[in-house]
Design an enzyme around this catalytic site. Structure first.
Site, PDB file in Angstrom:
ATOM      1  N   GLU A  55      -4.671  27.957  -8.335  1.00  0.00           N
ATOM      2  CA  GLU A  55      -3.685  29.002  -9.026  1.00  0.00           C
ATOM      3  C   GLU A  55      -4.880  29.669  -9.888  1.00  0.00           C
ATOM      4  O   GLU A  55      -4.681  30.839  -9.906  1.00  0.00           O
ATOM      5  CB  GLU A  55      -3.010  28.259 -10.102  1.00  0.00           C
ATOM      6  CG  GLU A  55      -1.909  27.334  -9.302  1.00  0.00           C
ATOM      7  CD  GLU A  55      -2.374  25.933  -9.233  1.00  0.00           C
ATOM      8  OE1 GLU A  55      -1.384  25.276  -9.347  1.00  0.00           O
ATOM      9  OE2 GLU A  55      -3.571  25.691  -9.004  1.00  0.00           O
ATOM     10  N   ARG A 302     -12.704  -4.977  15.135  1.00  0.00           N
ATOM     11  CA  ARG A 302     -12.330  -5.794  14.213  1.00  0.00           C
ATOM     12  C   ARG A 302     -12.119  -5.206  12.951  1.00  0.00           C
ATOM     13  O   ARG A 302     -11.035  -5.514  12.395  1.00  0.00           O
ATOM     14  CB  ARG A 302     -13.672  -6.743  13.901  1.00  0.00           C
ATOM     15  CG  ARG A 302     -13.936  -7.934  14.851  1.00  0.00           C
ATOM     16  CD  ARG A 302     -15.239  -8.582  14.472  1.00  0.00           C
ATOM     17  NE  ARG A 302     -15.672  -9.379  15.458  1.00  0.00           N
ATOM     18  CZ  ARG A 302     -16.844 -10.006  15.641  1.00  0.00           C
ATOM     19  NH1 ARG A 302     -17.973  -9.735  14.530  1.00  0.00           N
ATOM     20  NH2 ARG A 302     -17.094 -10.971  16.647  1.00  0.00           N
TER      21      ARG A 302
END
Length: 364
Positions: A55, A302
Site C-alpha cells: 500500500e 524418508r
C-alpha cells in the site's frame, strides 16, 4: 460494469502480490492497485524483506492524485505501529475514499482493526473480492499466524512405477527439463527449502533457484542431520555464506561438528529426537519463530514420508514421469504408498509439463 472493473483491478493486485512470494518473509506478499476515474494511478507490491508494504508503494506512486481514489489490496491494511507506520493511516492521510480488500488479516494485532479504523474515517470498505485466491497467496502468513508454523509444500518427482531413486538409493534423473524449471520457480516462491542428509550426500544439490535473473531469490536451505554428518565439501556447506543454510540436529550431536559448521557460516539448531528422527513439529515451530512462512519440502523419500505421516503437508505437487525405474527402486514415500497423500489432501487439478504430468493437491 462496476463489478467487472473491481474484479479486473483486484486480479491485477493479486498478480502484483505474487511477485513477492518467497522474498518478503516474515511479512506476507501483498499486492495493491490505486484507481481513479477508471485509470490506474498507483500500484505496488511488498518489497524484499517485507518493507515497504504494498500500500505504501502504491500510495507513493499515486501521490496527490490518490485523494478520492479506490485502493484495491489483497490483504487487510495493517493498523498497528510496527517498524513502519500503519498502512490504514497512510490510506486515510492520502484521502482514499474506498478500499476493496480481499481478506481480513489473521494477525491478531490487525484482524479486522484496519478495516474498522478506515470505516471510522468515512472510507467505504468492502471485503471479500478475490478472497479464495488471496487466501492461497497468503497461505503461509495465515498458517504462521494461526498454527505457529509455516505452510508446508511438498514436491515429489516420481517414475511411472512410483519410484524416486534407483536401487541402493542411487540418484537418477526422473523428470525432464520443463518440470525442473517449474521446480526452480517453486523454490524462488518459497521462503525455505528442506531436505534430508541423504539427499545432500546422494545429490550434492545447491538447492537454489537457477532461473535466469532469479538466483537472488533462492530460499534458505534447511538440512535435517541428526548426527551432524554432513560433509564440509557439500554445496550447502561450502556456499553457506552466499546462500543461508540452517541445519537441524539432535541434542546429542557432536559440539565440535557444530562449531566447525558454524565457522563455515551454517546455523545449527538442536531439537528433540526419537529413534533417530528429529521432531518435525518443533522444527516447524522454530522456522515460524524465525519468520519462515512458506516451506518447500523436496527430499528425499524418508523425509517426504515423515511429513506426510505426521500430517504436516498442506499442499503438494507430484511430477509423474513416463519412464519406470523398476522394482528395486526406492518408493517416492518410503514405507508409504503414494496414495497416502490422499489421507489429508485432495487432488485439485493436473497439467502436462513437457513429457511429465504435474498433479496438484491441497489440504482437505
Amino acid at each position: 460494469m462496476a463489478e467487472a472493473e473491481d474484479s479486473r483491478f483486484m486480479d491485477l493486485a493479486l498478480t502484483l502480490g505474487r511477485r513477492g512470494l518467497g522474498n518478503t518473509w516474515p511479512n506476507p506478499a501483498v499486492g495493491a492497485v490505486i484507481v481513479k476515474d477508471g485509470k490506474i494511478i498507483g500500484r505496488g507490491w511488498t518489497q524484499p524483506g517485507g518493507r515497504p508494504h504494498a500500500e505504501t508503494v502504491a500510495l507513493k506512486r499515486a501521490g496527490k492524485a490518490a485523494r478520492g481514489a479506490t485502493l484495491y489490496v489483497t490483504l487487510e491494511p495493517c493498523s498497528h505501529e510496527g517498524k513502519t507506520p500503519p498502512c490504514a493511516d497512510a490510506a486515510i492521510r492520502a484521502g482514499i475514499s474506498r478500499v476493496v480488500s480481499s481478506v481480513e488479516d489473521a494477525n491478531p494485532d490487525i484482524s479486522g482493526r484496519g478495516h474498522e479504523h478506515m470505516r471510522g474515517r468515512n472510507i467505504t470498505v468492502e471485503v471479500g473480492l478475490g478472497a479464495a485466491e488471496a487466501e492461497r497467496a497468503h497461505a503461509g502468513h495465515f498458517r504462521r499466524m494461526r498454527d505457529a508454523r509455516p505452510h508446508v509444500f511438498l514436491k515429489l518427482a516420481v517414475s511411472s512405477d512410483g519410484k524416486a531413486a534407483a536401487a541402493g538409493r542411487q540418484p537418477v534423473a526422473i523428470t525432464a527439463e520443463a518440470a525442473r524449471q517449474n521446480a526452480f520457480l517453486m523454490r524462488a516462491q518459497s521462503d525455505a527449502i528442506l531436505v534430508g542428509l541423504g539427499t545432500v550426500i546422494a545429490d550434492n544439490p545447491s538447492l537454489t533457484s537457477r532461473l535466469s535473473g532469479m538466483r537472488g531469490r533462492s530460499p534458505v536451505r534447511i538440512v535435517l542431520d541428526a548426527q551432524l554428518r554432513v560433509p564440509l565439501s557439500m554445496n550447502v556447506v561450502s556456499t553457506a555464506r552466499e546462500n543461508p543454510t540452517w541445519v537441524f540436529t539432535a541434542p546429542q550431536a557432536s559440539p565440535m561438528a557444530e562449531k566447525i559448521l558454524r565457522d563455515k557460516g551454517v546455523e545449527v539448531f538442536r531439537v528433540p529426537s526419537t529413534g533417530g528422527k528429529l521432531d518435525l513439529a518443533e522444527i516447524l515451530k522454530i522456522l515460524a519463530e524465525r519468520g519462515i512462512t512458506r516451506l518447500m519440502v523436496e527430499g528425499g523419500p524418508r523425509v517426504a514420508a515423515s511429513f506426510v505421516a505426521a500430517d504436516l503437508v498442506d499442499e503438494a505437487v507430484v511430477f509423474h514421469a513416463p519412464n519406470a525405474i523398476g522394482a528395486s527402486g526406492v518408493d517416492a514415500l518410503e514405507g508409504l504408498p503414494l496414495t497416502a497423500l490422499s489421507n489429508h489432501l485432495h487432488a485439485v487439478g493436473s497439467e502436462q509439463v513437457g513429457p511429465d504430468r504435474a498433479e496438484y493437491f491441497e489440504r482437505n
